[in-house]
Scaffold this motif. Sequence first.
Motif, PDB file in Angstrom:
ATOM      1  N   ARG A 124      26.834  43.711  48.767  1.00 28.35           N
ATOM      2  CA  ARG A 124      26.846  42.265  48.534  1.00 28.35           C
ATOM      3  C   ARG A 124      28.259  41.780  48.184  1.00 28.35           C
ATOM      4  N   GLU A 125      28.965  42.604  47.424  1.00 25.54           N
ATOM      5  CA  GLU A 125      30.336  42.246  47.047  1.00 25.54           C
ATOM      6  C   GLU A 125      31.220  42.143  48.286  1.00 25.54           C
ATOM      7  N   ARG A 126      31.083  43.143  49.184  1.00 26.02           N
ATOM      8  CA  ARG A 126      31.871  43.111  50.433  1.00 26.02           C
ATOM      9  C   ARG A 126      31.505  41.895  51.271  1.00 26.02           C
ATOM     10  N   GLN A 127      30.192  41.604  51.325  1.00 26.98           N
ATOM     11  CA  GLN A 127      29.723  40.464  52.114  1.00 26.98           C
ATOM     12  C   GLN A 127      30.287  39.155  51.559  1.00 26.98           C
ATOM     13  N   GLY A 128      30.327  39.042  50.245  1.00 22.86           N
ATOM     14  CA  GLY A 128      30.887  37.845  49.614  1.00 22.86           C
ATOM     15  C   GLY A 128      32.355  37.656  49.962  1.00 22.86           C
ATOM     16  N   ALA A 129      33.106  38.756  49.947  1.00 19.68           N
ATOM     17  CA  ALA A 129      34.532  38.682  50.271  1.00 19.68           C
ATOM     18  C   ALA A 129      34.737  38.265  51.726  1.00 19.68           C
ATOM     19  N   VAL A 130      33.919  38.802  52.637  1.00 22.29           N
ATOM     20  CA  VAL A 130      34.034  38.455  54.061  1.00 22.29           C
ATOM     21  C   VAL A 130      33.723  36.972  54.271  1.00 22.29           C
ATOM     22  N   LEU A 131      32.653  36.494  53.638  1.00 20.86           N
ATOM     23  CA  LEU A 131      32.270  35.075  53.782  1.00 20.86           C
ATOM     24  C   LEU A 131      33.383  34.166  53.271  1.00 20.86           C
ATOM     25  N   ALA A 132      33.981  34.548  52.154  1.00 18.26           N
ATOM     26  CA  ALA A 132      35.060  33.732  51.584  1.00 18.26           C
ATOM     27  C   ALA A 132      36.229  33.644  52.554  1.00 18.26           C
ATOM     28  N   ARG A 133      36.635  34.787  53.108  1.00 18.71           N
ATOM     29  CA  ARG A 133      37.783  34.803  54.028  1.00 18.71           C
ATOM     30  C   ARG A 133      37.497  33.971  55.271  1.00 18.71           C
ATOM     31  N   ARG A 134      36.277  34.127  55.811  1.00 17.85           N
ATOM     32  CA  ARG A 134      35.925  33.373  57.026  1.00 17.85           C
ATOM     33  C   ARG A 134      36.038  31.869  56.801  1.00 17.85           C
ATOM     34  N   SER A 135      35.714  31.424  55.604  1.00 13.63           N
ATOM     35  CA  SER A 135      35.717  29.983  55.333  1.00 13.63           C
ATOM     36  C   SER A 135      37.037  29.487  54.738  1.00 13.63           C
ATOM     37  N   GLY A 136      38.032  30.377  54.691  1.00 12.91           N
ATOM     38  CA  GLY A 136      39.350  29.963  54.223  1.00 12.91           C
ATOM     39  C   GLY A 136      39.481  29.902  52.716  1.00 12.91           C
ATOM     40  N   LEU A 137      38.577  30.529  51.991  1.00 12.63           N
ATOM     41  CA  LEU A 137      38.638  30.547  50.531  1.00 12.63           C
ATOM     42  C   LEU A 137      39.202  31.875  50.044  1.00 12.63           C
ATOM     43  N   ARG A 138      39.789  31.873  48.848  1.00 17.44           N
ATOM     44  CA  ARG A 138      40.173  33.114  48.177  1.00 17.44           C
ATOM     45  C   ARG A 138      39.201  33.326  47.020  1.00 17.44           C
ATOM     46  N   LEU A 139      38.840  34.579  46.787  1.00 16.28           N
ATOM     47  CA  LEU A 139      37.806  34.904  45.807  1.00 16.28           C
ATOM     48  C   LEU A 139      38.398  35.560  44.566  1.00 16.28           C
ATOM     49  N   ASN A 192      36.304  42.340  39.618  1.00 15.52           N
ATOM     50  CA  ASN A 192      36.175  43.486  40.528  1.00 15.52           C
ATOM     51  C   ASN A 192      37.191  43.494  41.664  1.00 15.52           C
ATOM     52  N   GLU A 193      37.915  42.393  41.840  1.00 11.33           N
ATOM     53  CA  GLU A 193      39.000  42.303  42.827  1.00 11.33           C
ATOM     54  C   GLU A 193      38.514  42.601  44.254  1.00 11.33           C
ATOM     55  N   ALA A 194      37.399  41.980  44.638  1.00 11.04           N
ATOM     56  CA  ALA A 194      36.894  42.153  45.998  1.00 11.04           C
ATOM     57  C   ALA A 194      37.836  41.533  47.026  1.00 11.04           C
ATOM     58  N   ASP A 195      38.555  40.512  46.631  1.00 11.65           N
ATOM     59  CA  ASP A 195      39.530  39.871  47.520  1.00 11.65           C
ATOM     60  C   ASP A 195      40.899  39.876  46.842  1.00 11.65           C
ATOM     61  N   LEU A 196      41.146  38.901  45.974  1.00 11.33           N
ATOM     62  CA  LEU A 196      42.430  38.836  45.280  1.00 11.33           C
ATOM     63  C   LEU A 196      42.521  39.911  44.206  1.00 11.33           C
ATOM     64  N   GLU A 197      43.718  40.509  44.075  1.00  9.63           N
ATOM     65  CA  GLU A 197      43.935  41.588  43.113  1.00  9.63           C
ATOM     66  C   GLU A 197      44.804  41.099  41.961  1.00  9.63           C
ATOM     67  N   PHE A 198      44.926  41.953  40.949  1.00  8.10           N
ATOM     68  CA  PHE A 198      45.754  41.664  39.775  1.00  8.10           C
ATOM     69  C   PHE A 198      47.138  41.166  40.190  1.00  8.10           C
ATOM     70  N   ALA A 199      47.787  41.889  41.115  1.00 11.09           N
ATOM     71  CA  ALA A 199      49.154  41.540  41.509  1.00 11.09           C
ATOM     72  C   ALA A 199      49.223  40.193  42.224  1.00 11.09           C
ATOM     73  N   ASP A 200      48.149  39.790  42.941  1.00 12.15           N
ATOM     74  CA  ASP A 200      48.131  38.478  43.603  1.00 12.15           C
ATOM     75  C   ASP A 200      48.194  37.354  42.568  1.00 12.15           C
ATOM     76  N   PHE A 201      47.381  37.491  41.517  1.00 17.73           N
ATOM     77  CA  PHE A 201      47.382  36.474  40.465  1.00 17.73           C
ATOM     78  C   PHE A 201      48.715  36.470  39.712  1.00 17.73           C
ATOM     79  N   LEU A 202      49.250  37.678  39.484  1.00 22.07           N
ATOM     80  CA  LEU A 202      50.534  37.779  38.792  1.00 22.07           C
ATOM     81  C   LEU A 202      51.625  37.086  39.606  1.00 22.07           C
ATOM     82  N   ASP A 203      51.581  37.266  40.919  1.00 27.74           N
ATOM     83  CA  ASP A 203      52.558  36.646  41.808  1.00 27.74           C
ATOM     84  C   ASP A 203      52.495  35.125  41.700  1.00 27.74           C
ATOM     85  N   TYR A 204      51.286  34.591  41.615  1.00 23.47           N
ATOM     86  CA  TYR A 204      51.104  33.135  41.532  1.00 23.47           C
ATOM     87  C   TYR A 204      51.714  32.575  40.248  1.00 23.47           C
ATOM     88  N   VAL A 205      51.423  33.220  39.113  1.00 24.36           N
ATOM     89  CA  VAL A 205      51.912  32.664  37.837  1.00 24.36           C
ATOM     90  C   VAL A 205      53.414  32.886  37.663  1.00 24.36           C
TER      91      VAL A 205
END
Length: 495
Positions: A8-23, A87-100
């Motif tokens: 379900r976690e993988r499915q959620g990440a795929v759906l988010a990417r398909r719709s242009g969202l980051r999770l 759980n970092e199914a899509d965005l990871e620790f380093a992605d958020f760190l990069d943003y801030v």
Amino acid sequence: MGEEGRARERQGAVLARRSGLRLCGPNTLGFMNTFDRVMATFSQAGEGEAPAGPIAFVTQSGAFGTAIFALARQHGLSFGYFVNSGNEADLEFADFLDYVVADPKVRVVSGYIEGLKNGRKLLAVADHALELGKPIVIVKVGRSTAGARAALSHTGSLAGSDRVYSGVFRQKGIIRAAQEEELLDLVSAFSLCPLPEGRGLGIVTQSGGAGVLMADRAEEIGLSVPELAEETKSALRGVIPAFGSVKNPVDVTAQFIADPGLLRSSLEIVCRDPRVDAAIFYLGLMERFADRVVANLLEVKQKTSKPLIVAWAAAPEAALRALREAGICALPSATRAVNAVRGLVEYAEARRRWEQERRGIEAGEGGGGDTLGSLIRACRTAGRRVLTTGESFALLSGYGIKVVRSRLCRTPAEAVQAAVEIGSPIALKVESPEIRHKTEANALRLNVPGPDEVIRCFDELVRNARQHVPGADIHGVFVQEMIHEGTEVVVGLHQ
């Protein structure tokens, strides 16, 4: 939970990417952006006043992270961002760190991690932070076997080799905090103090015992507690009572209760000493005289460009608040103040290293990354995974490691000329990609004394090499300076 939960976690990440969202997440307490008043969390940490500030915090643990957020608020530290990566199914620790890190409103970045999915992302963020001059302070757990096991069951993170994390953090200017209190101490120091020019710590105290404690701790963690200049000691003798001490640590004794100006004058004198790069003032209690102490400290702060940290045990809350509002870092204990200076020093050194390397690359010094990279690429193109002696020395030299004088010679006459220039005795070594272990091939000679021996050994080594590996591509013979004293080492790298 289990395989169904992972699917379900993988499915959620795929759906988010398909719709242009980051999770963010799942299994997360979400995030808080106090700049824009976005409290996307169900944690009670999002309730009440949360003033925006220049500190960002990214964490892999939700409950522990919000506890740190609340603790920071108690300490008067304002977080602009709080992000729990879950759980970092899509965005990871380093992605958020990069943003801030990229946000101009953020001056200091902090975090809590158990393990990383992509270490190279963090390296890129750390480089960007060094370029922007924004310190990163991280608590990395899972150092012990028990801790690594707990991290795996908590977020599924593989803790990884702790030595590797410590080494990479040091290399990239990421300051490691042992636990949440040290994290907040370091964040406070970075948000309020300038960076020191060196490791010299000047200590001024009302307690001789606290001074000894701080001096011990400073030397334990690699700081210097230098002897003060004679000019400094002479000036201190003019203001400190005879039963005090003008040595570093400087003991002003309890006399400053009767003469509060003693604090200001002694601290100003110590801060002016050229051997002092950062200063700590230690005191305890002082409820009745808190206003005068704060006023004196403010005067000192205005007259020095060096970092000043106040270690105030059992301090009145109003005094701590006044110091923070005036931009002075105040911590509740002697050792915590020394540890905070260590963080300032280590980051300042990392920043200077980064600036020096950048200047070197711009000036084309030290071989440059492109030259060293092309050396490796040429080796791979030739189908080799082992560097020759000459390539190895070029690589080491390119990274600033001093190597012995040497020259590759293709004829006995060239070898004699090189030996004359380098000076006897010398070492001779056959250079061939096919011969990695020269001793087994009888393809090296040590302590070769003069020209006749050089000629004889040259021919002998080439002959031995051809016998050991028929058809070997022999580039020539290396003539090297002979080193007799020193320590022989083998260096292994773990990537």
